[in-house]
Design a protein around this motif. Sequence first.
Motif, PDB file in Angstrom:
ATOM      1  N   LYS A 161      54.100  50.642  56.342  1.00 13.11           N
ATOM      2  CA  LYS A 161      55.293  51.094  55.656  1.00 13.11           C
ATOM      3  C   LYS A 161      56.198  49.917  55.283  1.00 13.11           C
ATOM      4  N   THR A 162      55.964  48.749  55.869  1.00 11.76           N
ATOM      5  CA  THR A 162      56.802  47.587  55.592  1.00 11.76           C
ATOM      6  C   THR A 162      56.266  46.811  54.410  1.00 11.76           C
ATOM      7  N   SER A 163      57.157  46.369  53.538  1.00 12.61           N
ATOM      8  CA  SER A 163      56.760  45.593  52.363  1.00 12.61           C
ATOM      9  C   SER A 163      56.904  44.105  52.644  1.00 12.61           C
ATOM     10  N   PHE A 164      56.015  43.308  52.058  1.00 11.85           N
ATOM     11  CA  PHE A 164      56.086  41.860  52.190  1.00 11.85           C
ATOM     12  C   PHE A 164      55.923  41.219  50.818  1.00 11.85           C
ATOM     13  N   LEU A 165      56.688  40.191  50.580  1.00 14.72           N
ATOM     14  CA  LEU A 165      56.579  39.434  49.336  1.00 14.72           C
ATOM     15  C   LEU A 165      55.543  38.334  49.531  1.00 14.72           C
ATOM     16  N   LEU A 166      54.528  38.309  48.684  1.00 15.36           N
ATOM     17  CA  LEU A 166      53.459  37.310  48.801  1.00 15.36           C
ATOM     18  C   LEU A 166      53.779  36.035  48.041  1.00 15.36           C
ATOM     19  N   THR A 167      54.347  36.168  46.855  1.00 18.37           N
ATOM     20  CA  THR A 167      54.626  34.971  46.065  1.00 18.37           C
ATOM     21  C   THR A 167      55.711  35.270  45.044  1.00 18.37           C
ATOM     22  N   CYS A 168      56.217  34.216  44.455  1.00 12.71           N
ATOM     23  CA  CYS A 168      57.245  34.319  43.417  1.00 12.71           C
ATOM     24  C   CYS A 168      57.005  33.160  42.455  1.00 12.71           C
ATOM     25  N   GLN A 169      56.865  33.469  41.181  1.00 11.92           N
ATOM     26  CA  GLN A 169      56.513  32.427  40.217  1.00 11.92           C
ATOM     27  C   GLN A 169      57.405  32.494  38.988  1.00 11.92           C
ATOM     28  N   GLU A 170      57.605  31.333  38.382  1.00 10.70           N
ATOM     29  CA  GLU A 170      58.274  31.268  37.085  1.00 10.70           C
ATOM     30  C   GLU A 170      57.198  31.382  36.009  1.00 10.70           C
ATOM     31  N   LEU A 171      57.294  32.397  35.171  1.00 10.58           N
ATOM     32  CA  LEU A 171      56.291  32.637  34.140  1.00 10.58           C
ATOM     33  C   LEU A 171      56.696  31.945  32.844  1.00 10.58           C
ATOM     34  N   THR A 172      55.762  31.255  32.253  1.00  8.89           N
ATOM     35  CA  THR A 172      56.037  30.581  30.980  1.00  8.89           C
ATOM     36  C   THR A 172      56.184  31.592  29.856  1.00  8.89           C
ATOM     37  N   ALA A 173      55.552  32.734  30.010  1.00  6.45           N
ATOM     38  CA  ALA A 173      55.652  33.822  29.047  1.00  6.45           C
ATOM     39  C   ALA A 173      55.426  35.131  29.792  1.00  6.45           C
ATOM     40  N   THR A 174      56.022  36.197  29.295  1.00  6.60           N
ATOM     41  CA  THR A 174      55.859  37.507  29.936  1.00  6.60           C
ATOM     42  C   THR A 174      54.905  38.348  29.101  1.00  6.60           C
ATOM     43  N   ASN A 175      53.667  38.407  29.528  1.00  9.48           N
ATOM     44  CA  ASN A 175      52.672  39.224  28.839  1.00  9.48           C
ATOM     45  C   ASN A 175      51.607  39.651  29.837  1.00  9.48           C
ATOM     46  N   HIS A 176      50.633  40.412  29.362  1.00  3.77           N
ATOM     47  CA  HIS A 176      49.637  40.968  30.281  1.00  3.77           C
ATOM     48  C   HIS A 176      48.785  39.888  30.941  1.00  3.77           C
ATOM     49  N   MET A 177      48.577  38.762  30.259  1.00  2.00           N
ATOM     50  CA  MET A 177      47.750  37.702  30.832  1.00  2.00           C
ATOM     51  C   MET A 177      48.456  36.997  31.986  1.00  2.00           C
ATOM     52  N   THR A 178      49.745  36.684  31.814  1.00  6.09           N
ATOM     53  CA  THR A 178      50.468  35.997  32.892  1.00  6.09           C
ATOM     54  C   THR A 178      50.660  36.919  34.092  1.00  6.09           C
ATOM     55  N   ILE A 179      50.864  38.219  33.842  1.00  5.24           N
ATOM     56  CA  ILE A 179      51.018  39.174  34.935  1.00  5.24           C
ATOM     57  C   ILE A 179      49.713  39.301  35.720  1.00  5.24           C
ATOM     58  N   ALA A 180      48.597  39.399  35.000  1.00  2.00           N
ATOM     59  CA  ALA A 180      47.287  39.518  35.653  1.00  2.00           C
ATOM     60  C   ALA A 180      46.976  38.260  36.467  1.00  2.00           C
ATOM     61  N   ARG A 181      47.314  37.103  35.906  1.00  2.00           N
ATOM     62  CA  ARG A 181      47.078  35.850  36.622  1.00  2.00           C
ATOM     63  C   ARG A 181      47.915  35.780  37.889  1.00  2.00           C
ATOM     64  N   LEU A 182      49.177  36.175  37.803  1.00  2.00           N
ATOM     65  CA  LEU A 182      50.058  36.177  38.972  1.00  2.00           C
ATOM     66  C   LEU A 182      49.542  37.129  40.040  1.00  2.00           C
ATOM     67  N   PHE A 183      49.074  38.287  39.617  1.00  2.00           N
ATOM     68  CA  PHE A 183      48.541  39.275  40.571  1.00  2.00           C
ATOM     69  C   PHE A 183      47.324  38.707  41.299  1.00  2.00           C
ATOM     70  N   ASN A 184      46.423  38.084  40.570  1.00  2.00           N
ATOM     71  CA  ASN A 184      45.223  37.506  41.184  1.00  2.00           C
ATOM     72  C   ASN A 184      45.581  36.381  42.147  1.00  2.00           C
ATOM     73  N   GLU A 185      46.569  35.573  41.787  1.00  2.00           N
ATOM     74  CA  GLU A 185      47.003  34.489  42.681  1.00  2.00           C
ATOM     75  C   GLU A 185      47.599  35.052  43.962  1.00  2.00           C
ATOM     76  N   ALA A 186      48.334  36.160  43.852  1.00  2.00           N
ATOM     77  CA  ALA A 186      48.914  36.794  45.035  1.00  2.00           C
ATOM     78  C   ALA A 186      47.819  37.326  45.960  1.00  2.00           C
ATOM     79  N   MET A 187      46.771  37.891  45.374  1.00  2.00           N
ATOM     80  CA  MET A 187      45.666  38.399  46.183  1.00  2.00           C
ATOM     81  C   MET A 187      44.917  37.255  46.887  1.00  2.00           C
ATOM     82  N   GLN A 188      44.858  36.098  46.254  1.00  2.00           N
ATOM     83  CA  GLN A 188      44.213  34.943  46.876  1.00  2.00           C
ATOM     84  C   GLN A 188      45.018  34.427  48.057  1.00  2.00           C
ATOM     85  N   ILE A 189      46.335  34.592  47.998  1.00  2.00           N
ATOM     86  CA  ILE A 189      47.181  34.230  49.137  1.00  2.00           C
ATOM     87  C   ILE A 189      46.925  35.196  50.296  1.00  2.00           C
ATOM     88  N   LEU A 190      46.769  36.476  49.962  1.00  2.00           N
ATOM     89  CA  LEU A 190      46.531  37.489  50.993  1.00  2.00           C
ATOM     90  C   LEU A 190      45.153  37.328  51.632  1.00  2.00           C
TER      91      LEU A 190
END
Length: 311
Positions: free
Chosen positions: A1-30
């Motif tokens: 039930k507890t939430s945890f923040l895995l990462t926080c990044q500055e995106l050079t652009a806001t689009n589906h590619m940068t979001i997908a890349r950020l999500f994959n990087e977060a999963m690699q941290i986990l």
Amino acid sequence: KTSFLLTCQELTATNHMTIARLFNEAMQILWPSGVQFDNVLLFLTDAAAYMKKAAVGLAVSYPKMIHVTCVVHGLHRICEEIRALYPTVDKLISNGKKVFIKSPKRIEIFKNKNPNTPLPPTPVVTRWGTWLAAVQYYAENMDGFVAVVKELDKDDASSIQILQDILSDSVLKNDLAYMCFLCNSINKLESVGLLLTEAVSVVEDVKKKLNALHGHAAQKIQKKLNDVFEKNYGFYIMCKLSNVLDGQYEENVDVSVSDIPCYKYARLTSFDVERSFSKFKSVFRDNRQSFGMDNLRKHIVVYCNSSSSLN
């Protein structure tokens, strides 16, 4: 039930590619030794087009992932439609805050009349929920507010004249009571530790009440309601899972039996992400002259995951 923040990044652009890349990087941290793609069961976002497109792309790698767009965001979009259809309530909120801004005399009158009631709120339309909070305030404190406004001299300010005219409208109380149930529903959905079955029940109750309305305004509200939830296919799947968890029979549930219990506390809202924004103000201090992105990321992750912050 507890939430945890895995990462926080500055995106050079806001689009589906940068979001997908950020999500994959977060999963690699986990999972640093290898992402466990079958263990990702839910992707909760807002309803932005690039988020939906990112979810479609990520579904290739994460086959069990259900994409749900935040139901509270959806309810707020419906409330925006309601706000446009009920201009009298909007005028009440707009002028209610103007009357007491920079007027110590009127503030004193208000406090003398209502010593245990806070002053009318000053909502910002662009901030999530502040307008609805104002609706709830007037619904709960209408009698005391009316008593104060009646004592004010309408020649002092145009906002007083407008308020006195609005408050004489007999329909106003009905409109406020009608919108207040939406405020209460959204507050319930923002509760920490809410069960999936409870969250779905709240949303279904809102849909039932809105669909029971009649009249021209009701048709527009119901159309907006249908538009919002028809596009949120993930919510439809979560409703099925909720029924299964509640002991009901459901056909064609495309989720493995072993995974269904994992959805017991599945989130349908991203309110905790919105609330985290207020924590970021600690970064912007007068004595802080520079902050590299690498250190900034570490600072935010540690701060948001600290026990004091979570409490």
